[in-house]
Design a protein around this motif. Structure first.
Motif, mmCIF file in Angstrom:
data_model
loop_
_atom_site.group_PDB
_atom_site.id
_atom_site.type_symbol
_atom_site.label_atom_id
_atom_site.label_comp_id
_atom_site.label_asym_id
_atom_site.label_seq_id
_atom_site.Cartn_x
_atom_site.Cartn_y
_atom_site.Cartn_z
ATOM 1 N N VAL A 358 0.835 -1.206 0.000
ATOM 2 C CA VAL A 358 0.000 0.000 0.000
ATOM 3 C C VAL A 358 0.871 1.258 0.000
ATOM 4 C CG1 VAL A 358 -1.715 1.318 1.304
ATOM 5 C CG2 VAL A 358 -1.903 -1.176 1.144
ATOM 6 N N ALA A 359 1.929 1.238 0.819
ATOM 7 C CA ALA A 359 2.800 2.414 0.938
ATOM 8 C C ALA A 359 3.431 2.781 -0.395
ATOM 9 C CB ALA A 359 3.888 2.135 1.978
ATOM 10 N N TYR A 360 3.998 1.786 -1.085
ATOM 11 C CA TYR A 360 4.674 2.082 -2.349
ATOM 12 C C TYR A 360 3.672 2.399 -3.457
ATOM 13 C CZ TYR A 360 8.722 0.201 0.108
ATOM 14 O OH TYR A 360 9.733 -0.028 1.024
ATOM 15 N N LEU A 361 2.479 1.812 -3.372
ATOM 16 C CA LEU A 361 1.448 2.124 -4.347
ATOM 17 C C LEU A 361 1.053 3.600 -4.248
ATOM 18 C CD1 LEU A 361 -0.207 0.608 -6.517
ATOM 19 C CD2 LEU A 361 -2.013 0.334 -4.792
ATOM 20 N N MET A 452 9.221 3.150 -9.594
ATOM 21 C CA MET A 452 8.349 2.700 -8.517
ATOM 22 C C MET A 452 7.477 1.523 -8.934
ATOM 23 S SD MET A 452 8.956 4.057 -5.660
ATOM 24 C CE MET A 452 7.543 3.291 -4.857
ATOM 25 N N ILE A 453 7.203 1.378 -10.223
ATOM 26 C CA ILE A 453 6.461 0.199 -10.688
ATOM 27 C C ILE A 453 7.250 -1.070 -10.362
ATOM 28 C CG2 ILE A 453 5.734 -1.033 -12.771
ATOM 29 C CD1 ILE A 453 4.833 1.675 -13.901
ATOM 30 N N VAL A 454 8.574 -1.015 -10.539
ATOM 31 C CA VAL A 454 9.427 -2.158 -10.185
ATOM 32 C C VAL A 454 9.341 -2.426 -8.691
ATOM 33 C CG1 VAL A 454 11.794 -3.032 -10.137
ATOM 34 C CG2 VAL A 454 10.998 -1.690 -12.103
ATOM 35 N N VAL A 455 9.423 -1.364 -7.879
ATOM 36 C CA VAL A 455 9.353 -1.513 -6.426
ATOM 37 C C VAL A 455 8.015 -2.127 -6.019
ATOM 38 C CG1 VAL A 455 9.307 -0.249 -4.234
ATOM 39 C CG2 VAL A 455 10.945 0.398 -6.021
ATOM 40 N N CYS A 456 6.930 -1.629 -6.594
ATOM 41 C CA CYS A 456 5.604 -2.154 -6.271
ATOM 42 C C CYS A 456 5.477 -3.627 -6.676
ATOM 43 C CB CYS A 456 4.527 -1.334 -6.970
ATOM 44 S SG CYS A 456 4.278 0.310 -6.282
ATOM 45 N N ALA A 457 6.024 -3.970 -7.830
ATOM 46 C CA ALA A 457 5.943 -5.358 -8.301
ATOM 47 C C ALA A 457 6.635 -6.304 -7.325
ATOM 48 C CB ALA A 457 6.561 -5.474 -9.693
ATOM 49 N N VAL A 458 7.806 -5.913 -6.843
ATOM 50 C CA VAL A 458 8.539 -6.744 -5.884
ATOM 51 C C VAL A 458 7.766 -6.845 -4.573
ATOM 52 C CG1 VAL A 458 10.662 -6.956 -4.533
ATOM 53 C CG2 VAL A 458 10.768 -6.211 -6.922
ATOM 54 N N PHE A 463 4.431 -10.015 -0.924
ATOM 55 C CA PHE A 463 3.202 -10.108 -0.135
ATOM 56 C C PHE A 463 2.435 -11.378 -0.491
ATOM 57 C CE2 PHE A 463 -1.421 -8.892 0.073
ATOM 58 C CZ PHE A 463 -1.543 -9.033 1.452
ATOM 59 N N ALA A 464 2.330 -11.673 -1.789
ATOM 60 C CA ALA A 464 1.621 -12.880 -2.221
ATOM 61 C C ALA A 464 2.297 -14.138 -1.681
ATOM 62 C CB ALA A 464 1.565 -12.924 -3.754
ATOM 63 N N CYS A 465 3.619 -14.182 -1.756
ATOM 64 C CA CYS A 465 4.360 -15.337 -1.231
ATOM 65 C C CYS A 465 4.187 -15.464 0.281
ATOM 66 C CB CYS A 465 5.834 -15.217 -1.581
ATOM 67 S SG CYS A 465 6.200 -15.364 -3.345
ATOM 68 N N ALA A 466 4.207 -14.320 0.978
ATOM 69 C CA ALA A 466 4.043 -14.340 2.434
ATOM 70 C C ALA A 466 2.660 -14.839 2.820
ATOM 71 C CB ALA A 466 4.287 -12.946 3.000
ATOM 72 N N VAL A 467 1.634 -14.419 2.077
ATOM 73 C CA VAL A 467 0.274 -14.888 2.355
ATOM 74 C C VAL A 467 0.169 -16.392 2.116
ATOM 75 C CG1 VAL A 467 -2.122 -14.776 1.565
ATOM 76 C CG2 VAL A 467 -0.827 -12.668 1.913
ATOM 77 N N LEU A 468 0.794 -16.892 1.055
ATOM 78 C CA LEU A 468 0.779 -18.328 0.777
ATOM 79 C C LEU A 468 1.414 -19.117 1.909
ATOM 80 C CD1 LEU A 468 1.653 -18.507 -3.043
ATOM 81 C CD2 LEU A 468 -0.516 -19.089 -1.938
ATOM 82 N N ARG A 469 2.477 -18.566 2.487
ATOM 83 C CA ARG A 469 3.136 -19.264 3.594
ATOM 84 C C ARG A 469 2.285 -19.234 4.861
ATOM 85 N NH1 ARG A 469 8.061 -21.100 3.560
ATOM 86 N NH2 ARG A 469 8.401 -20.665 5.770
ATOM 87 N N VAL A 470 1.390 -18.267 4.965
ATOM 88 C CA VAL A 470 0.462 -18.245 6.100
ATOM 89 C C VAL A 470 -0.660 -19.253 5.885
ATOM 90 C CG1 VAL A 470 -1.249 -16.861 7.344
ATOM 91 C CG2 VAL A 470 0.939 -15.849 6.708
ATOM 92 N N VAL A 471 -1.181 -19.313 4.642
ATOM 93 C CA VAL A 471 -2.331 -20.153 4.338
ATOM 94 C C VAL A 471 -1.951 -21.623 4.235
ATOM 95 C CG1 VAL A 471 -4.089 -20.645 2.607
ATOM 96 C CG2 VAL A 471 -3.537 -18.279 3.193
ATOM 97 N N ARG A 472 -0.792 -21.920 3.679
ATOM 98 C CA ARG A 472 -0.409 -23.301 3.389
ATOM 99 C C ARG A 472 -0.426 -24.205 4.614
ATOM 100 N NH1 ARG A 472 4.949 -23.584 0.243
ATOM 101 N NH2 ARG A 472 3.658 -22.358 -1.197
ATOM 102 N N PRO A 473 0.144 -23.794 5.764
ATOM 103 C CA PRO A 473 0.094 -24.684 6.928
ATOM 104 C C PRO A 473 -1.332 -25.000 7.351
ATOM 105 C CG PRO A 473 1.696 -22.953 7.264
ATOM 106 C CD PRO A 473 0.913 -22.596 6.040
ATOM 107 N N HIS A 474 -2.253 -24.017 7.240
ATOM 108 C CA HIS A 474 -3.644 -24.256 7.606
ATOM 109 C C HIS A 474 -4.290 -25.260 6.655
ATOM 110 C CE1 HIS A 474 -3.479 -21.130 10.602
ATOM 111 N NE2 HIS A 474 -3.044 -20.254 9.705
#
Length: 494
Positions: A358-361, A452-458, A463-474
């Motif tokens: 959100v911040a970089y967006l 900043m588009i590059v920064v936002c993409a990273v 964020f997507a990878c971090a969310v997957l690591r939260v959801v996957r164990p559940h």
């Protein structure tokens, strides 16, 4: 657990259940001081570069190596330094690293040529490479895994971030008096940290004979690989990613990496035991670390150009503009450990990257006639919340579940992620800017948005990878419960 008394065999201090005594706080303050100094040194020189260039009447490409030399030695030696700390003792490596920092700062204070300053900065990077993994390993082997360690790591990471921001402010103030004062301040602080380490940091536990093995061929190959990799990344934006001067060292990196892999496979004492990477926590922590520093360094680079070149701010004004970030990190950082103990590192890291995204967006609005207050400040404030959460979470995740004998190398893997991520993402971002932007050609708002588009993409990818690591164990836990229910149903009499 008994009161905090050093054991006769180890000389270490154990935290009591009732709280931390003065000796534990002293150890933490000393180690935090070393990381604060690393952050200070990496930030102050960037503000002092124009003064150095003016005094010695040298080219921008030559004086830029006062920054790049530090990045080269720091990033190139981290992994070897982490294993060295595990092998010969964290306290010893910390003391040697601070001493090298002190010597490099002295040389820089009295340097009479740009070449001597570059040598001084390379030495300071060597010192920082030794102190960073040794310091974190001292914390993770002093404080037991859980709430105590989470709290200590939160304080530690906050000091590093505050040191970097304080370096921007201090560099602006000291450069207005004379660039040599930037090095002189480091001399004083290094001397204080060294004296504190000698006085308060206890000796390591006795080291078993097999831990002293460093796999010398592999160590040399690894160090050469990292040095050449950092050099290639640092030089590629100016030389061109497809130029011979970039492709030749890149090829050398691949050859050296293959040599390192060969020695690791044959060694009875590998630098990176395979058990460290089981479960993926250490590797993911390193990748998240790369995303954290890669996006933040790039945002700071772009916003600094915008403030100084487009809004005509001075370096000191720019440093003051980032002061809210430092204040927030100092306030929030020590409290993140409690949050991690409550919800775990994965959710904290995911939340941090959600705030980053959100911040970089928001900063993509650049060019719409906004001022610092409605354009840069909102992003600075949000990053002030995200940084301590993600930074601390990645460090805790990298060192959790790791045996004490391997804490140095685990810390180094995470810290190498920070260094390489910063260099790689920034290198890609600079490709989006017009040639020469960093040395005087003013970029347009559209140029900044491209970066900043590059920064936002990273940030969004992390964020997507971090969310997957939260959801996957559940999901895995739910699948296990379903399987158990099905098995129970099969044996249940009808």
């Amino acid at each position: 657990m008994n009161d905090s008394e050093p054991t006769a065999s180890s000389g270490t201090i154990e935290p009591s259940e009732s709280g931390w005594d003065i000796r534990l706080w002293a150890v933490l303050v000393v180690v935090c001081g070393a990381l604060f100094l690393d952050g200070l040194d990496s930030a102050m020189i960037g503000v002092a570069v124009p003064s150095i260039q003016s005094e010695f009447a040298t080219s921008a490409s030559a004086v830029q190596w006062t920054v790049s030399a530090y990045v080269l030695s720091f990033g190139g030696l981290l992994l070897f330094a982490g294993r060295l700390a595990d092998a010969i003792g964290r306290r010893v490596v910390l003391l040697v690293g601070v001493a090298i920092l002190l010597a490099g700062s002295l040389l820089g204070t009295f340097a009479t040529t740009v070449e001597l300053i570059i040598v001084a900065r390379f030495g300071m990077g060597v010192g920082a490479a030794l102190t960073a993994p040794a310091g974190l390993a001292i914390i993770t082997t002093t404080f037991p895994e859980g709430p105590a360690r989470n709290r200590a790591v939160g304080i530690y990471t906050a000091c590093g971030a505050v040191g970097f921001s304080a370096g921007l402010l201090g560099g602006g103030l000291l450069s207005s008096v004379g660039w040599r004062w930037v090095f002189a301040l480091s001399v004083v602080m290094a001397a204080v940290v060294w004296a504190g380490a000698v006085t308060f940091v206890p000796p390591d536990r006795p080291i078993r004979t097999e831990r002293r093995t460093l796999n010398l061929p592999g160590s040399l190959a690894l160090t050469a690989t990292m040095l050449l990799l950092v050099y290639t990344v640092v030089e590629a934006p100016q030389a061109g990613w497809t130029s011979t001067s970039t492709l030749a060292p890149a090829t050398g990196v691949l050859v050296l990496a293959a040599g390192f892999a060969y020695t690791e496979r044959r060694s009875v004492a590998p630098l990176f035991p395979r058990h460290l990477f089981r479960g993926g926590d250490l590797l993911s922590a390193a990748l998240f670390s790369a995303a954290i520093m890669g996006t933040y360094t790039s945002f700071q680079f772009l916003s600094a150009l915008y403030l100084q070149q487009n809004l005509h701010w001075s370096p000191l004004q720019m440093a003051l503009g980032f002061l809210p970030l430092s204040v927030l990190v100092a306030i929030i950082g020590p409290k993140v450990g409690v949050l991690i103990s409550a919800v775990g590192t994965r959710l904290v890291i995911a939340t941090g990257f959600g705030i980053y995204a959100v911040a970089y967006l928001l900063f993509l609005r650049i060019g719409g006639g906004g001022s610092f207050w409605d354009l840069v400040l909102p992003t600075v404030v949000l990053v002030g919340f995200a940084f301590p959460m993600s930074f601390t979470g990645a460090y805790v995740q990298a060192t959790s579940g790791v045996p004490d004998r391997d804490q140095g190398v685990a810390a180094a893997v995470a810290q190498t992620g920070y260094q390489l991520g910063s260099a790689l993402v920034l290198a890609v971002v600079t490709l989006r800017l017009p040639q020469g932007t960093s040395v005087g050609v003013v970029a347009t708002p559209a140029d900044y948005r491209d970066g900043m588009i590059v920064v936002c993409a990273v940030a969004f990818a992390a964020f997507a990878c971090a969310v997957l690591r939260v959801v996957r164990p559940h999901r895995r836990a739910h699948a296990v419960r379903v399987s158990e229910d099905v098995s129970a149903a099969k044996v249940m009499p009808r």
